[in-house]
Design a protein around this motif. Sequence first.
Motif, mmCIF file in Angstrom:
data_model
loop_
_atom_site.group_PDB
_atom_site.id
_atom_site.type_symbol
_atom_site.label_atom_id
_atom_site.label_comp_id
_atom_site.label_asym_id
_atom_site.label_seq_id
_atom_site.Cartn_x
_atom_site.Cartn_y
_atom_site.Cartn_z
ATOM 1 N N UNK A 78 13.240 -15.905 -10.481
ATOM 2 C CA UNK A 78 14.334 -14.949 -10.354
ATOM 3 C C UNK A 78 14.309 -14.294 -8.982
ATOM 4 N N UNK A 79 15.495 -14.023 -8.464
ATOM 5 C CA UNK A 79 15.594 -13.196 -7.261
ATOM 6 C C UNK A 79 15.565 -11.735 -7.682
ATOM 7 N N UNK A 80 14.729 -10.950 -7.002
ATOM 8 C CA UNK A 80 14.512 -9.558 -7.367
ATOM 9 C C UNK A 80 14.559 -8.690 -6.122
ATOM 10 N N UNK A 81 15.154 -7.506 -6.256
ATOM 11 C CA UNK A 81 15.190 -6.577 -5.136
ATOM 12 C C UNK A 81 15.586 -5.188 -5.608
ATOM 13 N N UNK A 82 15.745 -4.259 -4.679
ATOM 14 C CA UNK A 82 16.082 -2.876 -5.049
ATOM 15 C C UNK A 82 17.319 -2.800 -5.926
ATOM 16 N N UNK A 83 17.219 -1.966 -6.974
ATOM 17 C CA UNK A 83 18.368 -1.730 -7.837
ATOM 18 C C UNK A 83 18.352 -2.492 -9.132
ATOM 19 N N UNK A 84 17.337 -3.355 -9.335
ATOM 20 C CA UNK A 84 17.267 -4.091 -10.598
ATOM 21 C C UNK A 84 15.865 -3.929 -11.184
ATOM 22 N N UNK A 85 15.805 -3.852 -12.498
ATOM 23 C CA UNK A 85 14.535 -3.713 -13.195
ATOM 24 C C UNK A 85 13.709 -4.981 -13.011
ATOM 25 N N UNK A 86 12.435 -4.821 -12.693
ATOM 26 C CA UNK A 86 11.544 -5.958 -12.483
ATOM 27 C C UNK A 86 11.069 -6.472 -13.841
ATOM 28 N N UNK A 128 0.820 -1.209 0.000
ATOM 29 C CA UNK A 128 0.000 0.000 0.000
ATOM 30 C C UNK A 128 0.853 1.258 0.000
ATOM 31 N N UNK A 129 2.074 1.153 0.525
ATOM 32 C CA UNK A 129 2.984 2.299 0.536
ATOM 33 C C UNK A 129 3.682 2.495 -0.797
ATOM 34 N N UNK A 130 3.497 1.546 -1.719
ATOM 35 C CA UNK A 130 4.075 1.676 -3.051
ATOM 36 C C UNK A 130 5.192 0.716 -3.375
ATOM 37 N N UNK A 131 5.606 -0.131 -2.429
ATOM 38 C CA UNK A 131 6.659 -1.099 -2.723
ATOM 39 C C UNK A 131 6.152 -2.134 -3.720
ATOM 40 N N UNK A 132 6.940 -2.479 -4.730
ATOM 41 C CA UNK A 132 6.522 -3.508 -5.685
ATOM 42 C C UNK A 132 6.327 -4.858 -4.998
ATOM 43 N N UNK A 133 5.391 -5.625 -5.505
ATOM 44 C CA UNK A 133 5.148 -6.961 -4.969
ATOM 45 C C UNK A 133 6.434 -7.784 -5.001
ATOM 46 N N UNK A 134 7.201 -7.651 -6.087
ATOM 47 C CA UNK A 134 8.412 -8.461 -6.245
ATOM 48 C C UNK A 134 9.460 -8.120 -5.195
ATOM 49 N N UNK A 135 9.518 -6.865 -4.758
ATOM 50 C CA UNK A 135 10.453 -6.525 -3.695
ATOM 51 C C UNK A 135 10.008 -7.145 -2.377
ATOM 52 N N UNK A 136 8.709 -7.226 -2.176
ATOM 53 C CA UNK A 136 8.177 -7.767 -0.925
ATOM 54 C C UNK A 136 8.357 -9.280 -0.845
#
Length: 290
Positions: free
Chosen positions: A89-97, A70-78
């Motif tokens: 794939x492992x996904x997190x801050x700094x890489x294109x989803x 709800x705060x805007x974090x992408x589902x993939x980061x969560x």
Amino acid sequence: MSTPLAGDRPGAVLRAGASVLATAGLPSPEADARTLLMHAGRLSATGLVTARSIDVDVQERFHELIAGRASGLPVQYLTGEAWFRRVRLEIGPGVFIPRPETELVAGAAIDEAKRHPGSLAVELCAGSGAISAAILDEAPLTRVIAVEKDPVAAIWLRRNLAGSSTEIVEADMAEALPEESGQAAVVVANPPYVPLSQRPELPIDVQRHDPEMALFASDNGLAAIRVVIEQAARLLRPDGLVVIEHGDDQQPAVLDELRLGHFTEVAGHADLAERPRFVTGRRVPGWDGE
């Protein structure tokens, strides 16, 4: 969202979470809530359908994930992951989803690689390595090289391709792989192609979280695409195929760039939503790039 209760049914938990996301104005609240509840409870899709209740600990974790989304974090980061074709794939801050529309881009490259077992495929602007991982998964005899210049994205690239045969090259694509000139059967790229003028039109979560280097390009979004075309002309062997993703209003311009770059059999292709999304072209046999 209401305080979690022991034994709440999955449907009630999902509806509560989706309501929070809908109130926050997110575009796919039900789908996001389902993904986050599956992650919180380590449930498969079947497990979620057959579950009779969701226990307190899972609901509390779900509540935290919903608040983050709800705060805007992408589902993939969560969740820390994204699925691309058949690959996790492992996904997190700094890489294109990676997006679903790019799966068809990868599919065109995979089909070409399958036609030439043991050949070289080069992914430029590799990011998370989604396309390279998919090629290796579906055309395992292919020799794959993934090129990425962003050192943060390259961390995720290495994680996702760890243990594979992929050669990872951290370099600007304009200067990479001089030793591979004329060797590749396929060159594929999802380069940055969003014009800087369109920044305000992007969804807030994209503006805040996807790396700018992977999104924006000058010259009406065509600058990086032109470099991909130049490098593909150098890297491809005669009749080799280039596959390039682009914005849904850019296809005529990109097709023109391919023709100017001495490619033949140029063609435009649509994505799953029937929007013009990528192009292909073949290197002209006998053209030396000069």
